[in-house]
Design an enzyme around this catalytic site. Structure first.
Site, PDB file in Angstrom:
ATOM      1  CE  LYS A 116      -4.010   1.726   2.615  1.00 32.40           C
ATOM      2  NZ  LYS A 116      -4.792   2.084   1.456  1.00 32.40           N
ATOM      3  N   GLY A 119       6.149   0.866   6.160  1.00 36.46           N
ATOM      4  CA  GLY A 119       7.078  -0.087   5.540  1.00 36.46           C
ATOM      5  C   GLY A 119       7.245   0.132   4.052  1.00 36.46           C
ATOM      6  CB  CYS A 120       4.774   0.607   1.350  1.00 41.48           C
ATOM      7  SG  CYS A 120       3.911  -0.953   1.604  1.00 41.48           S
ATOM      8  CB  THR A 121       6.936   5.262   3.083  1.00 42.68           C
ATOM      9  OG1 THR A 121       5.548   5.447   2.795  1.00 42.68           O
ATOM     10  CG2 THR A 121       7.685   6.566   2.879  1.00 42.68           C
ATOM     11  CB  ALA A 154       9.033   3.374  -2.228  1.00 42.23           C
TER      12      ALA A 154
END
Length: 153
Positions: free
Chosen positions: A39, A44-46, A49
């Site tokens: 998402k 975590g995704c930030t 990326a």
């Protein structure tokens, strides 16, 4: 069906943050890093990326193209890219067709509960769309270092 090293990536077609068509055929001719994540704009995704963003030049200098794929739509991807200044595109997969084709969506544990979700995974292909590496235990904080180590960069 879950993908494995040596496979040709499954055929897919979707759009990026600008509504431009991206498909498996358009990836031929370049080595590609596909990072599948749950998402946009979550902790975590930030981190994952941003780690790739901060090391983007190293991967490009070694001939790799980077694309992120999540169930988020084009509009959310565009906001995520603008907020964190990502130099790579994000592919929208709201119907989870790409995730299903790669075998990267299904039952998992999240905060102690059984849920359906994205299996955070990075897939690397050669110029012929053949899978050369799969990282299924992604370290979000230093994913670029983990990836560079696996690729020998």
């Amino acid at each position: 069906m879950k993908i494995k090293i040596g496979d040709i990536i499954p055929p897919f077609e979707s759009t990026n943050e600008n509504g431009e068509l991206v498909n498996s055929e358009s990836l031929k001719g370049t080595k590609t890093i596909l990072f599948f994540y749950p998402k946009d704009d979550t902790p975590g995704c930030t981190k994952e990326a941003c780690s790739l963003r901060d090391n983007y030049t190293k991967f490009r200098q070694n001939g790799y193209h980077i694309l992120g794929i999540s169930p988020d739509n084009e509009k959310k991807h565009k906001k995520f890219i603008e907020k964190f200044e990502f130099p790579f595109s994000l592919i929208a997969d709201p119907d989870k067709k790409i995730l299903d084709a790669f075998g990267l969506y299904g039952p998992k544990k999240f905060m102690g509960k059984d849920v359906m979700g994205v299996y955070r995974t990075t897939v690397v292909t050669d110029e012929n769309n053949k899978i050369t590496h799969i990282i299924d235990k992604v370290r979000t904080d230093d994913h670029a270092d983990q990836l560079a180590e696996v690729l020998g960069l």
